[in-house]
Structures are given as C-alpha cells and as structure tokens.
Design an enzyme around this catalytic site. Structure first.
Site, PDB file in Angstrom:
ATOM      1  N   CYS A 274     105.648  63.267 -56.884  1.00 21.23           N
ATOM      2  CA  CYS A 274     105.366  62.043 -57.624  1.00 21.23           C
ATOM      3  C   CYS A 274     104.701  62.407 -58.948  1.00 21.23           C
ATOM      4  CB  CYS A 274     104.496  61.107 -56.800  1.00 21.23           C
ATOM      5  SG  CYS A 274     103.100  61.934 -56.067  1.00 21.23           S
TER       6      CYS A 274
ATOM      7  N   CYS B 143     106.875  61.933 -51.643  1.00 20.54           N
ATOM      8  CA  CYS B 143     106.767  61.034 -52.780  1.00 20.54           C
ATOM      9  C   CYS B 143     106.342  59.678 -52.235  1.00 20.54           C
ATOM     10  CB  CYS B 143     108.112  60.946 -53.488  1.00 20.54           C
ATOM     11  SG  CYS B 143     107.959  60.516 -55.215  1.00 20.54           S
TER      12      CYS B 143
ATOM     13  N   CYS C 102     100.007  59.684 -55.377  1.00 25.59           N
ATOM     14  CA  CYS C 102     100.676  60.704 -54.576  1.00 25.59           C
ATOM     15  C   CYS C 102     100.081  60.726 -53.179  1.00 25.59           C
ATOM     16  CB  CYS C 102     100.487  62.085 -55.188  1.00 25.59           C
ATOM     17  SG  CYS C 102     101.514  62.375 -56.613  1.00 25.59           S
TER      18      CYS C 102
END
Length: 163
Positions: free
Chosen positions: A87, A11, A95
């Site tokens: 994400c 993430c 991302c």
C-alpha cells in the site's frame, strides 16, 4: 534442495497491487516461492485492469481473488517467511500490520485503482504499478537467501522497497 519460501503481499483492498505481486512471484519464483495476497479490508473483486496486466505478462490469473487476511489466521495456514505491504502511505492509505515472526518490509506502490482520468491514464497507472512490482520482485528473487544472514536479508528487502 533449496528451501521453499512463502510470501504474503498485503494491501488494504486486495484488488490490484497485492494481486499483481502474487501473480508475478508465482510465475517468476517457482519452484522455490509460493505467493499469496490478502487485504485488511478486501474489496471483494479483482480489478480487470490488474488482470489485464497479469495476462499481458503471461502469468496465470487462475485462482486470483480478493480476500481478507483473516483467511491466513484460520487453523493450519501456510507459514509465511516474508510479508510485504504494498500500500502507499503517502496517499493516506493505512497499511495493514502483520503479526508474528516473518520478515516484513514495506514496498509502497501508488494505488492504480485510485487513479481518475481517461482510460489511457488508468491503464498507464496499472502498467506502472505492475512494472514497479515486477522490478522489485526480480531484485528480491536475485538475493542469495540461502547464504545471507537474517539481518542482511532484512536490510536488502527494505532497500528493494526504496527502489
């Protein structure tokens, strides 16, 4: 003996979603899976709301910390078999992209750390993110990885990310 798989959850901030996914998989996937998490721009802290969800599930919070994906570029890192980005692209969140040969998939989850509102609304956002990740990881763990071909695995892990 079953193969041991390493899974990295990526993430941006590595403060909530990827941390929760790491804890869930390390609890539910043992002994065949080892989970890790990292961020492209780590916040440096794990959100207490994420830790609360992990504790409520009776998963371990030991060793969880916000860290950069650069840690996995150092000499002799664990070889990753799967890399999942968690994400949320629709939220204009960038991302990270993981280079190399592992199987990759995007499992977008709305960012609970971005939620503004009452304490109850924030807690609900973290609970919802945890439940989405928990469901996807359970589906992932149900795949017969040792009998599926690479293409079938890739198709299935992408399908899971759509649920």
């Amino acid at each position: 003996m079953e193969k041991k798989y390493n899974v990295l959850f990526l993430c941006t901030g590595n403060s909530a979603r990827s941390i929760m996914a790491e804890a869930i998989l390390n609890q539910k996937g043992r002994p065949n899976f080892s989970a890790f998490s990292a961020g492209s721009h780590p916040s440096g802290l794990v959100r207490p709301e994420a830790l609360k969800q992990i504790e409520l599930s009776r998963a371990s919070t030991q060793g969880l910390r916000s860290k950069s994906w650069d840690e996995f570029a150092k000499p002799d890192p664990p070889r990753m078999d799967f890399v999942f980005t968690v994400c949320d692209n629709p939220a204009n969140e960038i991302c990270p992209v993981w280079p190399g040969q592992p199987m990759t998939a995007h499992w977008g989850v709305p960012d609970p750390a971005a939620v503004k509102g009452t304490p109850e609304q924030i807690e609900r956002a973290f609970r919802d993110a945890f439940m989405i990740l928990d469901r996807r990881i359970a589906l992932f763990l149900s795949l017969p990885l040792s009998t599926l071909g690479q293409l079938a695995i890739k198709k299935e892990i992408h399908r899971i990310g759509q649920q």
